[in-house]
Write a protein that holds these residues in place. Sequence first.
Motif, PDB file in Angstrom:
ATOM      1  N   ALA A 274      22.533 -31.376  11.421  1.00 37.61           N
ATOM      2  CA  ALA A 274      22.610 -30.134  12.194  1.00 37.61           C
ATOM      3  C   ALA A 274      23.343 -29.043  11.421  1.00 37.61           C
ATOM      4  CB  ALA A 274      23.302 -30.398  13.523  1.00 37.61           C
ATOM      5  N   VAL A 277      23.391 -25.669   5.891  1.00 40.12           N
ATOM      6  CA  VAL A 277      23.896 -25.826   4.521  1.00 40.12           C
ATOM      7  C   VAL A 277      23.404 -24.654   3.676  1.00 40.12           C
ATOM      8  CG1 VAL A 277      24.017 -27.421   2.570  1.00 40.12           C
ATOM      9  CG2 VAL A 277      23.603 -28.313   4.874  1.00 40.12           C
ATOM     10  N   ALA A 308      19.523 -33.349   3.478  1.00 39.95           N
ATOM     11  CA  ALA A 308      18.493 -33.990   4.302  1.00 39.95           C
ATOM     12  C   ALA A 308      17.449 -34.671   3.421  1.00 39.95           C
ATOM     13  CB  ALA A 308      17.850 -32.947   5.207  1.00 39.95           C
TER      14      ALA A 308
HETATM   15  O1  C5P Z   1      15.183 -26.097   4.521  1.00 42.95           O
HETATM   16  P1  C5P Z   1      16.116 -25.818   5.648  1.00 42.95           P
HETATM   17  O2  C5P Z   1      17.504 -25.491   5.188  1.00 42.95           O
HETATM   18  O3  C5P Z   1      15.636 -24.809   6.642  1.00 42.95           O
HETATM   19  O4  C5P Z   1      16.143 -27.219   6.431  1.00 42.95           O
HETATM   20  C1  C5P Z   1      16.941 -27.392   7.524  1.00 42.95           C
HETATM   21  C2  C5P Z   1      17.322 -28.829   7.672  1.00 42.95           C
HETATM   22  O5  C5P Z   1      17.725 -29.384   6.426  1.00 42.95           O
HETATM   23  C3  C5P Z   1      18.541 -28.967   8.555  1.00 42.95           C
HETATM   24  O6  C5P Z   1      18.453 -30.200   9.218  1.00 42.95           O
HETATM   25  C4  C5P Z   1      19.692 -28.921   7.565  1.00 42.95           C
HETATM   26  O7  C5P Z   1      20.854 -29.525   8.073  1.00 42.95           O
HETATM   27  C5  C5P Z   1      19.110 -29.665   6.393  1.00 42.95           C
HETATM   28  N1  C5P Z   1      19.624 -29.226   5.068  1.00 42.95           N
HETATM   29  C6  C5P Z   1      20.424 -30.076   4.361  1.00 42.95           C
HETATM   30  N2  C5P Z   1      20.864 -29.711   3.103  1.00 42.95           N
HETATM   31  C7  C5P Z   1      20.515 -28.532   2.568  1.00 42.95           C
HETATM   32  C8  C5P Z   1      19.717 -27.655   3.312  1.00 42.95           C
HETATM   33  C9  C5P Z   1      19.289 -28.027   4.560  1.00 42.95           C
HETATM   34  O8  C5P Z   1      20.748 -31.149   4.837  1.00 42.95           O
HETATM   35  N3  C5P Z   1      20.944 -28.195   1.382  1.00 42.95           N
END
Ligand code: C5P
Length: 406
Positions: A274, A277, A308
């Motif tokens: 959630a 990032v 993710a």
């Molecule tokens: O690509 P985007 O940032 O929109 O994707 C959102 C999802 O990916 C969210 O669940 C976010 O917590 C996760 N995310 C992540 N690490 C990143 C970027 C996004 O875990 N560097």
Amino acid sequence: MSLRGKKIVLAVTGSIAAYKAAFLTRLLVKQGAEVQVLMTADAEKFISPLTLATLSKKKVISALTDAEQWSDHVSLGLWADLMLVAPATANTLAKFAVGICDNIVTAVYLSAKCPVFFAPAMDLDMWKHPSTQHNIKRLVSFGNRMIPVGHGELASGLVGDGRMAEPEDIVRLLDNHFAEGNQFKGKTALVTAGPTYEPIDPVRFIGNYSSGKMGIALATGLANRGAKVNLVIGPSRISIPDHPNIKVFKVTTAQQMYDKAVQLYPECDVAIMAAAVADYRPKQEAAEKIKKSASDMTLELEKTPDIAAGLGKMKQSHQLNIGFALETNDEEANAKAKLVKKNFDFIVLNSLQDPGAGFNHDTNKITILKKDNTQKNFELKSKTEVAADIIDEIAGMLFPGNGNHN
Ligand code: C5P
């Protein structure tokens, strides 16, 4: 029969619905609960303490002190597995909302570490008044649970909302609550939450508006249902409930969040990403504060690790990964692409085009998109309720056949 052996503080306040407290006590005792009744002075005008003492098989406590003894509200607050305030008057709810402590009920409320449920009972116009609604909202934001009022004839003769819920319904709700408390027992969850800050120099960073509220609501919801939760949270100002099932890991940057998440992931059954990032960070962090110069300045950025996607690669067959997508355009298509790319089992989409959804709000409006292309749309709700919907969906997948409350 989840109420067996549970210790319930039943606080009765001064409303005509106090007569229902007798049925409530009787039903709770019948289900095997140990009930300690508390009464305000006004409640005693509506129903006799002798009635409730007889039904609960325990002396009713109605004063902080009497001639012989001081009632230990702190130990009562710690003793209880649950505090039920029924009926809860507008007056008592207002006192709870601001922390007034002038009787045994308010004192135990302030000392209680257990979940607090309240069943309001009042006249239509008192119920509708913005003061009452504001106080209730505040109590719900503290994590207290409101038992919805019924609609019908009120003591004043008016017809409308404000009736206390029926004792049978209240007991069923409490029973479900305790059943739910074990739903995720033995399961471990990893939740990432909040923003990340990527340093530019010792005083500046690249960040975002994420508050961490959604992730904290998810961690709390899972912990309340018995999961062991590892919450990895970026810089957030929101207070995290002091919950025995929640272990908090505070991080600042995407790299720190990635390292912690990767370390914790193998032991978890479900991971919910959630966190908002940062996608890019400054290639170099200046050692000293960058000085203003006359001309433009350029920051060179590099990609941060995608947590993710990283966890998606590590995923084993017994693990579920849940992601979020906060989109401003082409919402569904973007969310579906992320679902596949990051190997999520489902993705929670919220659009910034929906008023009340997304960063910093107390509410959210979500759509759940699943791997099998099915989709569920939800109304605008509080983040606590949204978290419950998401957790129900997870339960449905982890425990097919018995965990889904949808
Ligand atoms: O690509 P985007 O940032 O929109 O994707 C959102 C999802 O990916 C969210 O669940 C976010 O917590 C996760 N995310 C992540 N690490 C990143 C970027 C996004 O875990 N560097």
